[in-house]
Design a protein around this motif. Sequence first.
Motif, PDB file in Angstrom:
ATOM      1  N   PHE A  44      -7.042   7.894  13.886  1.00 48.68           N
ATOM      2  CA  PHE A  44      -6.018   6.999  13.371  1.00 48.68           C
ATOM      3  C   PHE A  44      -6.633   5.916  12.507  1.00 48.68           C
ATOM      4  N   ALA A  45      -5.781   5.144  11.853  1.00 53.29           N
ATOM      5  CA  ALA A  45      -6.224   4.051  11.000  1.00 53.29           C
ATOM      6  C   ALA A  45      -5.824   2.733  11.621  1.00 53.29           C
ATOM      7  N   VAL A  46      -6.739   1.764  11.566  1.00 59.36           N
ATOM      8  CA  VAL A  46      -6.432   0.384  11.904  1.00 59.36           C
ATOM      9  C   VAL A  46      -6.374  -0.342  10.562  1.00 59.36           C
ATOM     10  N   ILE A  47      -5.191  -0.820  10.215  1.00 58.66           N
ATOM     11  CA  ILE A  47      -4.936  -1.403   8.896  1.00 58.66           C
ATOM     12  C   ILE A  47      -4.720  -2.908   9.012  1.00 58.66           C
ATOM     13  N   ASP A  48      -5.425  -3.661   8.191  1.00 53.98           N
ATOM     14  CA  ASP A  48      -5.224  -5.107   8.108  1.00 53.98           C
ATOM     15  C   ASP A  48      -4.022  -5.348   7.205  1.00 53.98           C
ATOM     16  N   ALA A  49      -2.855  -5.527   7.798  1.00 53.94           N
ATOM     17  CA  ALA A  49      -1.616  -5.661   7.025  1.00 53.94           C
ATOM     18  C   ALA A  49      -1.654  -6.865   6.097  1.00 53.94           C
ATOM     19  N   ALA A  50      -2.372  -7.906   6.489  1.00 48.68           N
ATOM     20  CA  ALA A  50      -2.461  -9.095   5.642  1.00 48.68           C
ATOM     21  C   ALA A  50      -3.227  -8.813   4.354  1.00 48.68           C
ATOM     22  N   ALA A  51      -4.099  -7.829   4.366  1.00 48.84           N
ATOM     23  CA  ALA A  51      -4.900  -7.492   3.185  1.00 48.84           C
ATOM     24  C   ALA A  51      -4.185  -6.543   2.238  1.00 48.84           C
ATOM     25  N   VAL A  52      -3.066  -5.983   2.676  1.00 46.75           N
ATOM     26  CA  VAL A  52      -2.329  -5.013   1.858  1.00 46.75           C
ATOM     27  C   VAL A  52      -1.300  -5.752   1.017  1.00 46.75           C
ATOM     28  N   GLN A  53      -1.478  -5.659  -0.276  1.00 43.24           N
ATOM     29  CA  GLN A  53      -0.515  -6.245  -1.204  1.00 43.24           C
ATOM     30  C   GLN A  53       0.539  -5.185  -1.526  1.00 43.24           C
ATOM     31  N   GLY A  54       1.792  -5.552  -1.441  1.00 46.92           N
ATOM     32  CA  GLY A  54       2.856  -4.607  -1.791  1.00 46.92           C
ATOM     33  C   GLY A  54       3.258  -3.708  -0.638  1.00 46.92           C
ATOM     34  N   ASP A  55       3.664  -2.512  -0.975  1.00 41.64           N
ATOM     35  CA  ASP A  55       4.251  -1.548  -0.053  1.00 41.64           C
ATOM     36  C   ASP A  55       3.233  -0.992   0.941  1.00 41.64           C
ATOM     37  N   LEU A  56       3.445  -1.232   2.220  1.00 41.51           N
ATOM     38  CA  LEU A  56       2.529  -0.730   3.252  1.00 41.51           C
ATOM     39  C   LEU A  56       2.454   0.796   3.257  1.00 41.51           C
ATOM     40  N   LEU A  57       3.580   1.473   3.052  1.00 48.11           N
ATOM     41  CA  LEU A  57       3.601   2.930   3.123  1.00 48.11           C
ATOM     42  C   LEU A  57       2.905   3.604   1.942  1.00 48.11           C
ATOM     43  N   ARG A  58       2.616   2.864   0.904  1.00 46.45           N
ATOM     44  CA  ARG A  58       1.899   3.414  -0.252  1.00 46.45           C
ATOM     45  C   ARG A  58       0.410   3.079  -0.201  1.00 46.45           C
ATOM     46  N   PHE A  59      -0.019   2.420   0.867  1.00 46.41           N
ATOM     47  CA  PHE A  59      -1.418   2.034   1.008  1.00 46.41           C
ATOM     48  C   PHE A  59      -2.283   3.278   1.220  1.00 46.41           C
ATOM     49  N   SER A  60      -3.508   3.246   0.732  1.00 44.68           N
ATOM     50  CA  SER A  60      -4.398   4.418   0.757  1.00 44.68           C
ATOM     51  C   SER A  60      -4.728   4.929   2.159  1.00 44.68           C
ATOM     52  N   ALA A  61      -4.531   4.137   3.184  1.00 42.73           N
ATOM     53  CA  ALA A  61      -4.827   4.575   4.554  1.00 42.73           C
ATOM     54  C   ALA A  61      -3.850   5.635   5.051  1.00 42.73           C
ATOM     55  N   PHE A  62      -2.670   5.722   4.450  1.00 44.29           N
ATOM     56  CA  PHE A  62      -1.675   6.685   4.900  1.00 44.29           C
ATOM     57  C   PHE A  62      -2.039   8.063   4.365  1.00 44.29           C
ATOM     58  N   ARG A  63      -2.754   8.817   5.222  1.00 43.91           N
ATOM     59  CA  ARG A  63      -3.263  10.136   4.867  1.00 43.91           C
ATOM     60  C   ARG A  63      -2.776  11.147   5.884  1.00 43.91           C
ATOM     61  N   GLN A  64      -2.703  12.402   5.502  1.00 43.48           N
ATOM     62  CA  GLN A  64      -2.192  13.440   6.393  1.00 43.48           C
ATOM     63  C   GLN A  64      -3.167  13.830   7.498  1.00 43.48           C
TER      64      GLN A  64
END
Length: 127
Positions: A66-86
């Motif tokens: 799984f991914a642990v994502i720093d939401a504060a570091a993500v600018q814009g749409d969370l679902l389009r962030f590069s961590a969202f992988r299959q």
Amino acid sequence: MRIFEAKTAGQYEGWRHVTLQGMQLARRFRDRDGMYLYGAYELNSDAVVTLEAEIVEPDSSSVINFAVIDAAAVQGDLLRFSAFRQDLDFYVLVGIRGNRFSDLEARLEAMVPCPVLCLATSLPGVA
């Protein structure tokens, strides 16, 4: 089990890839057959130790990625962030604040079928 230690993960810009052997996603986030309940879930823990126990449980026959994502570091749409992988089982969003969780939850609920499982906590600094 140390989800939030850097040595357990591959570090990328704004997120980490974590692999845990002998662990499974907590029962709360799975159905009777053990399948993941996709959607957005808010985590209740207010400390790292209890947060880890809320996310996973021991299962000697399982491996989770799984991914642990720093939401504060993500600018814009969370679902389009590069961590969202299959190739990842689920996502843990940390440091999520304000309306970002409710916006994410609403977007996922509108998708049928829901494509991901996101766990979210407002705890800062654990990504």
